[in-house]
Design a protein around this motif. Structure first.
Motif, PDB file in Angstrom:
ATOM      1  N   UNK A 193      41.205  89.197  36.931  1.00 47.62           N
ATOM      2  CA  UNK A 193      41.060  88.263  38.044  1.00 47.62           C
ATOM      3  C   UNK A 193      42.438  87.928  38.585  1.00 47.62           C
ATOM      4  N   UNK A 194      42.625  88.182  39.875  1.00 47.43           N
ATOM      5  CA  UNK A 194      43.894  87.889  40.544  1.00 47.43           C
ATOM      6  C   UNK A 194      43.741  86.577  41.310  1.00 47.43           C
ATOM      7  N   UNK A 195      44.705  85.687  41.132  1.00 45.24           N
ATOM      8  CA  UNK A 195      44.692  84.385  41.790  1.00 45.24           C
ATOM      9  C   UNK A 195      45.942  84.248  42.661  1.00 45.24           C
ATOM     10  N   UNK A 196      45.732  83.858  43.899  1.00 43.14           N
ATOM     11  CA  UNK A 196      46.832  83.669  44.847  1.00 43.14           C
ATOM     12  C   UNK A 196      46.681  82.314  45.519  1.00 43.14           C
ATOM     13  N   UNK A 197      47.753  81.556  45.549  1.00 44.25           N
ATOM     14  CA  UNK A 197      47.724  80.266  46.231  1.00 44.25           C
ATOM     15  C   UNK A 197      49.116  79.877  46.684  1.00 44.25           C
ATOM     16  N   UNK A 198      49.177  79.096  47.745  1.00 43.67           N
ATOM     17  CA  UNK A 198      50.452  78.662  48.308  1.00 43.67           C
ATOM     18  C   UNK A 198      50.579  77.150  48.189  1.00 43.67           C
ATOM     19  N   UNK A 199      51.793  76.695  47.982  1.00 42.96           N
ATOM     20  CA  UNK A 199      52.054  75.269  48.033  1.00 42.96           C
ATOM     21  C   UNK A 199      51.944  74.820  49.495  1.00 42.96           C
ATOM     22  N   UNK A 200      51.210  73.761  49.756  1.00 43.30           N
ATOM     23  CA  UNK A 200      50.994  73.360  51.157  1.00 43.30           C
ATOM     24  C   UNK A 200      52.297  73.127  51.916  1.00 43.30           C
ATOM     25  N   UNK A 239      49.916  96.172  39.241  1.00 43.50           N
ATOM     26  CA  UNK A 239      48.998  95.725  40.297  1.00 43.50           C
ATOM     27  C   UNK A 239      49.405  94.365  40.849  1.00 43.50           C
ATOM     28  N   UNK A 240      49.915  93.495  39.992  1.00 43.46           N
ATOM     29  CA  UNK A 240      50.381  92.186  40.441  1.00 43.46           C
ATOM     30  C   UNK A 240      51.587  92.336  41.367  1.00 43.46           C
ATOM     31  N   UNK A 241      52.534  93.158  40.976  1.00 46.16           N
ATOM     32  CA  UNK A 241      53.725  93.359  41.797  1.00 46.16           C
ATOM     33  C   UNK A 241      53.413  94.094  43.089  1.00 46.16           C
ATOM     34  N   UNK A 242      52.396  94.943  43.066  1.00 48.46           N
ATOM     35  CA  UNK A 242      51.978  95.623  44.294  1.00 48.46           C
ATOM     36  C   UNK A 242      51.492  94.597  45.320  1.00 48.46           C
ATOM     37  N   UNK A 243      50.804  93.578  44.857  1.00 48.79           N
ATOM     38  CA  UNK A 243      50.361  92.515  45.763  1.00 48.79           C
ATOM     39  C   UNK A 243      51.547  91.715  46.283  1.00 48.79           C
ATOM     40  N   UNK A 244      52.521  91.480  45.431  1.00 47.54           N
ATOM     41  CA  UNK A 244      53.713  90.767  45.872  1.00 47.54           C
ATOM     42  C   UNK A 244      54.473  91.552  46.930  1.00 47.54           C
ATOM     43  N   UNK A 257      55.737  77.687  48.794  1.00 39.26           N
ATOM     44  CA  UNK A 257      55.987  78.527  47.629  1.00 39.26           C
ATOM     45  C   UNK A 257      54.699  79.225  47.210  1.00 39.26           C
ATOM     46  N   UNK A 258      54.827  80.315  46.483  1.00 38.61           N
ATOM     47  CA  UNK A 258      53.686  81.167  46.154  1.00 38.61           C
ATOM     48  C   UNK A 258      53.400  81.194  44.658  1.00 38.61           C
ATOM     49  N   UNK A 259      52.134  81.124  44.328  1.00 38.81           N
ATOM     50  CA  UNK A 259      51.649  81.335  42.966  1.00 38.81           C
ATOM     51  C   UNK A 259      50.807  82.607  42.965  1.00 38.81           C
ATOM     52  N   UNK A 260      51.136  83.528  42.063  1.00 42.12           N
ATOM     53  CA  UNK A 260      50.424  84.810  41.983  1.00 42.12           C
ATOM     54  C   UNK A 260      50.232  85.150  40.513  1.00 42.12           C
ATOM     55  N   UNK A 261      48.976  85.327  40.109  1.00 41.48           N
ATOM     56  CA  UNK A 261      48.693  85.538  38.686  1.00 41.48           C
ATOM     57  C   UNK A 261      47.552  86.521  38.502  1.00 41.48           C
ATOM     58  N   UNK A 262      47.529  87.125  37.321  1.00 44.59           N
ATOM     59  CA  UNK A 262      46.378  87.924  36.903  1.00 44.59           C
ATOM     60  C   UNK A 262      46.041  87.512  35.472  1.00 44.59           C
ATOM     61  N   UNK A 263      44.761  87.283  35.229  1.00 40.90           N
ATOM     62  CA  UNK A 263      44.274  86.922  33.902  1.00 40.90           C
ATOM     63  C   UNK A 263      42.968  87.646  33.645  1.00 40.90           C
ATOM     64  N   UNK A 271      60.763  75.486  42.655  1.00 42.62           N
ATOM     65  CA  UNK A 271      60.580  76.932  42.559  1.00 42.62           C
ATOM     66  C   UNK A 271      59.997  77.507  43.844  1.00 42.62           C
ATOM     67  N   UNK A 272      60.333  78.766  44.103  1.00 45.32           N
ATOM     68  CA  UNK A 272      59.793  79.444  45.278  1.00 45.32           C
ATOM     69  C   UNK A 272      58.607  80.340  44.938  1.00 45.32           C
ATOM     70  N   UNK A 273      58.557  80.802  43.685  1.00 47.89           N
ATOM     71  CA  UNK A 273      57.515  81.734  43.286  1.00 47.89           C
ATOM     72  C   UNK A 273      57.236  81.565  41.803  1.00 47.89           C
ATOM     73  N   UNK A 274      55.949  81.511  41.438  1.00 46.80           N
ATOM     74  CA  UNK A 274      55.541  81.508  40.034  1.00 46.80           C
ATOM     75  C   UNK A 274      54.594  82.681  39.826  1.00 46.80           C
ATOM     76  N   UNK A 275      54.934  83.540  38.867  1.00 49.42           N
ATOM     77  CA  UNK A 275      54.116  84.697  38.522  1.00 49.42           C
ATOM     78  C   UNK A 275      53.578  84.533  37.106  1.00 49.42           C
ATOM     79  N   UNK A 276      52.395  85.073  36.862  1.00 55.71           N
ATOM     80  CA  UNK A 276      51.855  85.061  35.506  1.00 55.71           C
ATOM     81  C   UNK A 276      50.978  86.287  35.319  1.00 55.71           C
ATOM     82  N   UNK A 277      51.293  87.060  34.282  1.00 57.35           N
ATOM     83  CA  UNK A 277      50.520  88.262  33.967  1.00 57.35           C
ATOM     84  C   UNK A 277      49.963  88.140  32.555  1.00 57.35           C
ATOM     85  N   UNK A 278      48.645  88.041  32.456  1.00 61.63           N
ATOM     86  CA  UNK A 278      47.949  88.095  31.164  1.00 61.63           C
ATOM     87  C   UNK A 278      48.263  86.922  30.241  1.00 61.63           C
TER      88      UNK A 278
END
Length: 290
Positions: A258-265, A37-42, A135-141, A105-112
């Motif tokens: 909970x999926x969290x998405x945020x971008x570096x300004x 599901x995380x990669x589907x969002x990516x 850059x993008x931060x995408x995580x699920x916890x 970094x361009x992308x930070x991912x975190x799963x669980x």
């Protein structure tokens, strides 16, 4: 951080994960589902990310799934596993003390992984600092509604059969809190949303065995060092079956993701409209609709 403010025993968590590692493949369904599901969002983001870091506790899983779908998923050129156990390029590190240079970094991912962090606001600030502009931060916890059934039954059973109740299920962040934490860490375009997975088991003991097999057992600093007694476990299992079993006799366990998405300004990002800059009166708009 003052030791008195610690919620999670990170050393115990590492021990649990090491013990679970050999048999993890038999219990990896939740990790695997949330990784998909995380990669589907990516995959929905049409932007290149030359250098990505996976901060997941099972860092090889995202890379394996990504390559199984499409090795170019998300436009990633290089993916680093930010913990031990990843295939290929890896870096052993802790989410609470990241070693990455600012803006590297361009992308930070975190799963669980992030639901076990003592200082989640601090970890999010470190992640945002490590990202290049845009850059993008995408995580699920796991979120606060996770294992509500088990939490309730264990507490009630322990109060009835023992001298008192000890915390047995971790506190977890709520959806509203997750959105606020992204804003607090100064992410641009922050989004937090939740999905609920309901998993069924033959009984409560099977659920608890699965949690141990995932390495997701009790690692609270305030946990009781004594194991749950047979009478407590028997009562908790009976309560669980009486309250949460379906017509087939299997019990239901809730996992809130909970999926969290945020971008570096960055200067070229879409910006929210300035407050008060609207040109249409909502009062007049709705009056015309009547």
């Amino acid at each position: 951080m003052n030791d008195k403010s610690l919620v999670f025993d990170r050393a115990q968590l590492r021990r649990q994960r090491r013990r679970a590692a050999a048999g993890f493949a038999a219990h990896d369904f939740l990790y695997r589902e949330l990784a998909w599901r995380l990669l589907d969002r990516l995959a929905d983001i049409r932007q290149g990310f030359p250098l990505a870091v996976d901060l997941s506790p099972r860092p090889g899983m995202l890379e394996a799934i990504r390559r199984g779908i499409d090795p170019r998923l998300g436009g990633i050129e290089a993916m680093v596993g930010g913990a031990e156990g990843a295939a290929g390029l890896r870096l052993a590190c802790d989410e609470e003390a990241l070693p990455f240079r600012a803006g590297s970094l361009d992308l930070v991912l975190s799963c669980m992984g992030l639901h076990w962090v003592n200082d989640l606001p601090g970890a999010l600030v470190q992640i945002r600092d490590a990202l290049r502009p845009d850059g993008l931060f995408l995580a699920v916890l796991l979120g606060g509604e996770t294992l509500t059934e088990l939490r309730q039954c264990l507490m009630e059973a322990e109060l009835a059969e023992a001298s008192g109740a000890s915390p047995r299920v971790s506190p977890m962040v709520g959806l509203r809190d997750a959105a606020g934490l992204l804003q607090r860490a100064s992410f641009a375009l922050p989004v937090a949303d939740a999905e609920t997975l309901t998993v069924t088991y033959p009984d409560a003991m099977a659920l608890m065995r699965d949690l141990r097999g995932m390495g997701e057992g009790n690692a609270l600093v305030a946990r009781a060092r004594r194991p749950l007694g047979r009478r407590v476990l028997a009562r908790a299992s009976a309560l669980y079956a009486a309250r949460f079993a379906g017509s087939d006799g299997r019990i239901a366990a809730t996992f809130q993701a909970i999926f969290m998405t945020g971008w570096s300004p960055a200067a070229n990002q879409q910006q929210p409209a300035r407050r008060g800059s609207g040109e249409v009166s909502l009062t007049e708009f709705f009056a015309k609709k009547r």
